[in-house]
Design an enzyme around this catalytic site. Sequence first.
Site, mmCIF file in Angstrom:
data_model
loop_
_atom_site.group_PDB
_atom_site.id
_atom_site.type_symbol
_atom_site.label_atom_id
_atom_site.label_comp_id
_atom_site.label_asym_id
_atom_site.label_seq_id
_atom_site.Cartn_x
_atom_site.Cartn_y
_atom_site.Cartn_z
ATOM 1 N N TRP A 136 0.798 -1.214 0.000
ATOM 2 C CA TRP A 136 0.000 0.000 0.000
ATOM 3 C C TRP A 136 0.838 1.275 0.000
ATOM 4 O O TRP A 136 0.325 2.355 -0.258
ATOM 5 C CB TRP A 136 -0.886 0.037 1.252
ATOM 6 C CG TRP A 136 -0.122 -0.301 2.504
ATOM 7 C CD1 TRP A 136 -0.066 -1.525 3.114
ATOM 8 C CD2 TRP A 136 0.737 0.560 3.260
ATOM 9 N NE1 TRP A 136 0.776 -1.468 4.208
ATOM 10 C CE2 TRP A 136 1.272 -0.202 4.318
ATOM 11 C CE3 TRP A 136 1.098 1.904 3.147
ATOM 12 C CZ2 TRP A 136 2.158 0.327 5.256
ATOM 13 C CZ3 TRP A 136 1.979 2.443 4.076
ATOM 14 C CH2 TRP A 136 2.496 1.650 5.114
ATOM 15 N N LYS A 160 -2.787 -8.647 -7.073
ATOM 16 C CA LYS A 160 -3.379 -8.742 -5.739
ATOM 17 C C LYS A 160 -2.783 -7.589 -4.947
ATOM 18 O O LYS A 160 -1.658 -7.668 -4.467
ATOM 19 C CB LYS A 160 -3.067 -10.092 -5.100
ATOM 20 C CG LYS A 160 -3.856 -10.365 -3.795
ATOM 21 C CD LYS A 160 -3.322 -9.580 -2.629
ATOM 22 C CE LYS A 160 -4.106 -9.820 -1.358
ATOM 23 N NZ LYS A 160 -4.142 -8.638 -0.470
ATOM 24 N N HIS A 161 -3.542 -6.510 -4.839
ATOM 25 C CA HIS A 161 -3.037 -5.331 -4.148
ATOM 26 C C HIS A 161 -3.350 -5.426 -2.655
ATOM 27 O O HIS A 161 -4.142 -6.269 -2.220
ATOM 28 C CB HIS A 161 -3.652 -4.066 -4.737
ATOM 29 C CG HIS A 161 -2.702 -2.908 -4.813
ATOM 30 N ND1 HIS A 161 -1.730 -2.673 -3.865
ATOM 31 C CD2 HIS A 161 -2.576 -1.894 -5.727
ATOM 32 C CE1 HIS A 161 -1.047 -1.595 -4.190
ATOM 33 N NE2 HIS A 161 -1.529 -1.103 -5.321
ATOM 34 N N GLY A 212 6.775 -6.248 -0.257
ATOM 35 C CA GLY A 212 6.062 -6.234 1.007
ATOM 36 C C GLY A 212 6.932 -6.664 2.157
ATOM 37 O O GLY A 212 8.158 -6.517 2.130
ATOM 38 N N SER A 213 6.291 -7.227 3.153
ATOM 39 C CA SER A 213 6.984 -7.602 4.374
ATOM 40 C C SER A 213 7.774 -8.892 4.193
ATOM 41 O O SER A 213 7.514 -9.688 3.289
ATOM 42 C CB SER A 213 5.980 -7.791 5.512
ATOM 43 O OG SER A 213 5.173 -8.937 5.273
ATOM 44 N N GLU A 234 10.911 -7.996 -3.277
ATOM 45 C CA GLU A 234 11.479 -6.761 -2.717
ATOM 46 C C GLU A 234 10.835 -6.593 -1.355
ATOM 47 O O GLU A 234 9.647 -6.291 -1.249
ATOM 48 C CB GLU A 234 11.206 -5.568 -3.627
ATOM 49 C CG GLU A 234 12.030 -4.337 -3.244
ATOM 50 C CD GLU A 234 11.280 -3.372 -2.360
ATOM 51 O OE1 GLU A 234 11.477 -3.433 -1.122
ATOM 52 O OE2 GLU A 234 10.511 -2.553 -2.882
ATOM 53 N N LEU A 235 11.620 -6.816 -0.306
ATOM 54 C CA LEU A 235 11.070 -6.873 1.045
ATOM 55 C C LEU A 235 11.514 -5.653 1.855
ATOM 56 O O LEU A 235 11.676 -4.579 1.308
ATOM 57 C CB LEU A 235 11.483 -8.189 1.694
ATOM 58 C CG LEU A 235 11.153 -9.441 0.836
ATOM 59 C CD1 LEU A 235 11.616 -10.716 1.542
ATOM 60 C CD2 LEU A 235 9.672 -9.519 0.506
ATOM 61 N N CYS A 268 10.431 1.358 2.050
ATOM 62 C CA CYS A 268 11.490 0.377 2.260
ATOM 63 C C CYS A 268 12.862 0.995 2.032
ATOM 64 O O CYS A 268 13.834 0.618 2.685
ATOM 65 C CB CYS A 268 11.309 -0.822 1.328
ATOM 66 S SG CYS A 268 9.797 -1.751 1.630
#
Length: 461
Positions: A136, A160-161, A212-213, A234-235, A268
């Site tokens: 987000w 899938k957002h 994301g996480s 990409e975390l 990030c």
Amino acid sequence: MPIATVNPATGETIKTYDALGEEEIERRLAIAESTFRTYRTTSLDERARLLRRAADLLDEDAEDVAYAMTTEMGKPIKQARAEAAKCAKAMRWYADHAAQLLADEEPDASDVEDSGASRVLVRYRPLGPVLAVMPWNFPLWQVVRFAAPALMAGNVGLLKHASNVPQTALYLEDLFRRAGFPEGCFQTLLIGSREVEGILRDPRIRAATLTGSEPAGRSVASVAGDEVKKTVLELGGSDPYVVMPSADIDRAAKTAVTARVQNAGQSCIAAKRFIVHTDVFDAFAERFTEGMKALKVGDPLEEDTDVGPLSSKQGRHDLEELVVDAVESGATVLCGGVRAEGSGWYYPPTVLTDVTGDMRIHHEEAFGPVATLYRVTDLDEAVAVANDSPFGLSSNVWTRDESEIDRFVRDLEAGGVYVNGMTASHPAFPFGGAKRSGYGRELSGHGMREFCNITTVWHGA
């Protein structure tokens, strides 16, 4: 988690959406597979024409989509407009450069002859439908930096957002449809996280990308590994920002404020750990803290707001816990550190020093406007502290000493080293990390080819 737009500046639920059922998910997967069979044969000129049209439409829609992003996740409206403009720029960049990036390659003639061939080509062919699981915090940019190169390469995408940005997610599907892309080239799936595994295991999905996480990345990578499917992850990041004695301290401190609080610090690649040589530590800390104090925190729809709310109540709670743990363990608060009462999920720009390795914030990502300051005595210690993190997304170093620059570039464990500036993504440069920040690359030709079948074509003599 419900699929809804909840304004983080007020806590008000603006609109809710029904998640897709099994039949609709199946219908969309079937469309994606069918569309790929024909879309993959379209010319690069045609794909570029469609992508440029999408960029034009995005420019026309910029004010509306910026408003949607701001009310969904809280970024200041001026930053939301900049995000929309950046996305249009990236679309045009890929439209202009895809032919060059995907051109056939010919190995050296001596190697071709040695192989017994009359001719050898390396060709980049699309993989197929790619599932994109996106966050987000940059709800438009994170998607476009996948979608633009993937569509130019001949792939199709299913998004899938994050469940708190459904308006932006649906806008993206509508944008590519209005631009003229065939039905099924880009589809938004309004689904919860529990449905991701089933979709990823479907044989029609050929690859996945996730931003994301770390837990989310681990989950997707595990399923994709079981299915032997390509992934790009990409975390998280806890980027170091190193300042050495030869640096321009005024400019380094001013840039540091922006590097820490962009998107309310929910990035990030935001600089999070500020590692400063003892000779300039006090001067930098004073200027940096003054800059953080001067920021305007408030309604993200106001033009002069610098820092809006965090995206969720839980996000603010998690950030607050990190600060409390640090303070209780001996950290010193130079500014901020206590959230104001009132509506909205705001947290003040905060600077902590006297941070030690036994504090959670030393090892965990602070996803909000909280900076940690470290005093170091020499180059070796600066490198050691910078690398003392499970993450390795990017890094920032400030020095005029070429030998120091060479050392940082050689030894920093990160996917990028930005010298005398702050980390920022650009469509021409590869983007991604090391260690627990993920693997693979986005953007540039490297990112485009991540979802290509790199094919050797060998012709006998």
